[in-house]
Scaffold this active site. Structure first.
Site, PDB file in Angstrom:
ATOM      1  N   ARG A 223       0.539  -1.072   0.173  1.00  0.00           N
ATOM      2  CA  ARG A 223      -0.062  -0.055   0.370  1.00  0.00           C
ATOM      3  C   ARG A 223       0.631   1.360  -0.476  1.00  0.00           C
ATOM      4  NH1 ARG A 223      -3.217  -2.713  -1.197  1.00  0.00           N
ATOM      5  NH2 ARG A 223      -5.837  -2.811  -0.474  1.00  0.00           N
ATOM      6  N   HIS A 271      -1.802   0.978  -9.319  1.00  0.00           N
ATOM      7  CA  HIS A 271      -2.397   0.263  -8.505  1.00  0.00           C
ATOM      8  C   HIS A 271      -3.184  -1.137  -8.991  1.00  0.00           C
ATOM      9  CE1 HIS A 271      -4.644  -0.077  -4.278  1.00  0.00           C
ATOM     10  NE2 HIS A 271      -4.196  -1.533  -5.278  1.00  0.00           N
TER      11      HIS A 271
HETATM   12  P1  NDP Z   1      -1.981 -11.228   5.352  1.00  0.00           P
HETATM   13  O1  NDP Z   1      -3.213 -10.975   5.844  1.00  0.00           O
HETATM   14  O2  NDP Z   1      -2.189 -13.541   4.711  1.00  0.00           O
HETATM   15  O3  NDP Z   1      -0.901 -11.926   5.267  1.00  0.00           O
HETATM   16  C1  NDP Z   1      -0.178 -10.768   6.563  1.00  0.00           C
HETATM   17  C2  NDP Z   1       1.579 -11.259   6.360  1.00  0.00           C
HETATM   18  O4  NDP Z   1       1.961  -9.660   6.772  1.00  0.00           O
HETATM   19  C3  NDP Z   1       1.848 -12.269   7.501  1.00  0.00           C
HETATM   20  O5  NDP Z   1       2.976 -12.955   7.325  1.00  0.00           O
HETATM   21  C4  NDP Z   1       1.971 -10.808   8.630  1.00  0.00           C
HETATM   22  O6  NDP Z   1       2.081 -11.417  10.203  1.00  0.00           O
HETATM   23  C5  NDP Z   1       2.767 -10.070   7.977  1.00  0.00           C
HETATM   24  N1  NDP Z   1       2.262  -8.801   9.097  1.00  0.00           N
HETATM   25  C6  NDP Z   1       1.551  -7.834   9.093  1.00  0.00           C
HETATM   26  N2  NDP Z   1       2.125  -6.908  10.341  1.00  0.00           N
HETATM   27  C7  NDP Z   1       2.906  -7.387  10.348  1.00  0.00           C
HETATM   28  C8  NDP Z   1       3.752  -6.378  11.517  1.00  0.00           C
HETATM   29  N3  NDP Z   1       4.367  -5.366  11.974  1.00  0.00           N
HETATM   30  N4  NDP Z   1       5.171  -6.537  11.172  1.00  0.00           N
HETATM   31  C9  NDP Z   1       5.671  -8.050  10.518  1.00  0.00           C
HETATM   32  N5  NDP Z   1       4.586  -8.393   9.481  1.00  0.00           N
HETATM   33  C10 NDP Z   1       3.155  -8.725  10.034  1.00  0.00           C
HETATM   34  O7  NDP Z   1      -2.629 -10.840   3.892  1.00  0.00           O
HETATM   35  P2  NDP Z   1      -2.432 -10.918   1.937  1.00  0.00           P
HETATM   36  O8  NDP Z   1      -0.907 -11.814   2.136  1.00  0.00           O
HETATM   37  O9  NDP Z   1      -3.389 -11.081   1.552  1.00  0.00           O
HETATM   38  O10 NDP Z   1      -1.575  -9.351   1.471  1.00  0.00           O
HETATM   39  C11 NDP Z   1      -0.650  -8.797   1.796  1.00  0.00           C
HETATM   40  C12 NDP Z   1      -0.984  -7.257   1.454  1.00  0.00           C
HETATM   41  O11 NDP Z   1      -0.875  -7.592  -0.108  1.00  0.00           O
HETATM   42  C13 NDP Z   1      -2.474  -6.993   1.482  1.00  0.00           C
HETATM   43  O12 NDP Z   1      -3.218  -6.516   2.871  1.00  0.00           O
HETATM   44  C14 NDP Z   1      -2.494  -5.313   0.764  1.00  0.00           C
HETATM   45  O13 NDP Z   1      -2.113  -4.593   1.253  1.00  0.00           O
HETATM   46  C15 NDP Z   1      -1.390  -5.988  -0.318  1.00  0.00           C
HETATM   47  N6  NDP Z   1      -2.454  -6.596  -1.793  1.00  0.00           N
HETATM   48  C16 NDP Z   1      -1.987  -5.371  -2.817  1.00  0.00           C
HETATM   49  C17 NDP Z   1      -2.580  -5.191  -4.414  1.00  0.00           C
HETATM   50  C18 NDP Z   1      -2.004  -4.569  -5.060  1.00  0.00           C
HETATM   51  O14 NDP Z   1      -3.043  -4.473  -6.546  1.00  0.00           O
HETATM   52  N7  NDP Z   1      -0.848  -4.182  -4.895  1.00  0.00           N
HETATM   53  C19 NDP Z   1      -3.940  -6.474  -4.171  1.00  0.00           C
HETATM   54  C20 NDP Z   1      -4.645  -7.483  -3.101  1.00  0.00           C
HETATM   55  C21 NDP Z   1      -3.328  -6.890  -2.036  1.00  0.00           C
HETATM   56  P3  NDP Z   1       2.009 -13.053  10.305  1.00  0.00           P
HETATM   57  O15 NDP Z   1       1.723 -13.938   9.737  1.00  0.00           O
HETATM   58  O16 NDP Z   1       2.949 -13.080  11.346  1.00  0.00           O
HETATM   59  O17 NDP Z   1       0.497 -12.405  10.469  1.00  0.00           O
HETATM   60  C1  OXD Z   2      -6.728  -5.529  -3.458  1.00  0.00           C
HETATM   61  C2  OXD Z   2      -6.446  -4.446  -3.902  1.00  0.00           C
HETATM   62  O1  OXD Z   2      -6.382  -5.077  -2.381  1.00  0.00           O
HETATM   63  O2  OXD Z   2      -6.794  -4.103  -5.283  1.00  0.00           O
HETATM   64  O3  OXD Z   2      -7.062  -5.602  -3.551  1.00  0.00           O
HETATM   65  O4  OXD Z   2      -5.348  -3.582  -4.076  1.00  0.00           O
END
Ligand code: NDP
Ligand code: OXD
Length: 308
Positions: A223, A271
């Site tokens: 993000r 994006h």
């Molecule tokens: P998940 O919730 O499945 O995974 C999040 C990961 O981040 C987990 O491994 C979590 O750790 C880790 N995490 C969260 N907070 C911290 C922290 N403070 N310190 C260290 N690690 C942390 O999310 P997704 O994988 O499904 O998605 C990730 C992100 O991708 C979305 O939130 C979004 O921002 C982004 N995204 C972007 C898109 C785009 O088009 N650019 C599209 C889709 C998503 P733990 O495993 O220990 O909980």
């Molecule tokens: C999503 C994105 O979170 O588009 O789906 O980034």
């Protein structure tokens, strides 16, 4: 009759309405909030938080059309409501494509070659083997792990960083603040796949870039709020970072006069790393409503205490 309030791009409504009529005929789709008795609204599907969720006394679940919920102001979502993000295989596949595109572009010096091409320069650079390019993935969730699975076959050494400890085949796993610097120090190419929370806001900052090996590169597909954009420009200009491939900014759209647009070491996309198709959005939401009605956990339920 129970209703789902559809607060997203109306172009997506027909596909959703058709799937709902077929699979959950007792729930109607409402696209005009003035045309529904607020007491009928049980579900809301939205990207941003509608400003008036307290209008709906029987509302149970707010579904985000995004894979994250950071765009939703949680203070506007009453605590008793369940909040669910979008989880679907199609998102993982698109993130795999984007990460592969970006990693290979940086690994094989595409920003340099685009600059050389603009000047008519035929100028081969030394080629580094994948085994010599250590990739570090911030975030080892559904999408971080999907991306890693696709990058492993290229032969890049891969490490990852998460909040809690993990064991993942082919990945050297780091976790927590205490291991952050050790993780950075061995990441030649850093990929951001974190959710945006108070803890991860501006995590891509000057200190983080300084902790990477000199000349490292960045793929940012989390993000906009993760990145200190001024620090990125400084790190590129000083040579601490060699290049960046990014999909998210603050604000979005990025103003046309922003220096990121013209920086020769940055490739920027608007994006589009993943766009969930309408039929997949409908599938995920309908499956979750069925789970909810059966008293089972919904997929993608947000833990409000963690913020993701
Ligand atoms: P998940 O919730 O499945 O995974 C999040 C990961 O981040 C987990 O491994 C979590 O750790 C880790 N995490 C969260 N907070 C911290 C922290 N403070 N310190 C260290 N690690 C942390 O999310 P997704 O994988 O499904 O998605 C990730 C992100 O991708 C979305 O939130 C979004 O921002 C982004 N995204 C972007 C898109 C785009 O088009 N650019 C599209 C889709 C998503 P733990 O495993 O220990 O909980
Ligand atoms: C999503 C994105 O979170 O588009 O789906 O980034």
């Amino acid at each position: 009759m129970a209703a789902i309030l559809f607060n997203v791009d109306m172009k997506r409504a027909p596909v959703f309405a058709e799937a709902l009529a077929r699979e959950l005929p007792d729930i109607r789709l409402v696209t005009d909030k003035t045309a529904v008795d607020p007491a009928d609204v049980r579900y809301v599907l939205t990207w941003l938080a509608p400003d008036d969720l307290t209008r709906y006394p029987n509302l149970e679940v707010v579904f985000s059309t995004g894979a994250g919920v950071d765009q939703i102001d949680l203070s506007r979502v009453p605590a008793h409501l369940k909040l669910v993000r979008m989880v679907d295989d199609s998102i993982g596949r698109m993130m795999q494509e984007y990460a592969t595109l970006a990693v290979l572009a940086l690994h094989r010096d595409l920003p340099d070659y685009l600059a050389f091409k603009a000047k008519g320069q035929w100028k081969p650079l030394p080629v580094r083997a994948a085994a010599e390019r250590r990739i570090g993935v911030l975030g080892l969730g559904a999408l971080g792990q999907a991306v890693i699975e696709r990058l492993v076959p290229f032969g890049f050494p891969i490490s990852g960083w998460s909040r809690t400890p993990k064991t993942i085949p082919h990945v050297t796993c780091f976790h927590g603040d205490a291991q952050f610097n050790a993780f950075l120090a061995q990441s030649d190419l850093l990929i951001c796949m974190l959710p945006l929370t108070p803890e991860t806001t501006a995590i891509l900052n000057a200190a983080t870039f300084a902790g990477l090996p000199r000349g490292a590169s960045l793929v940012h597909m989390g993000r906009g709020g993760h990145l200190d954009q001024a620090a990125l420009l400084e790190a590129l200009d000083s040579g601490q970072l060699s290049a960046a491939f990014m999909d998210v900014t603050i604000p979005e759209p990025l103003p046309a006069d922003h220096p990121i647009w013209r920086h020769p070491k940055i490739i920027l996309t608007p994006h589009i790393a993943s766009i969930t198709p309408s039929d997949r959005v409908a599938r995920a939401v309908i499956d979750n409503i069925k789970r909810h009605q059966a008293g089972h956990d919904m997929i993608g339920l947000i833990d409000r205490s963690r913020g993701y």
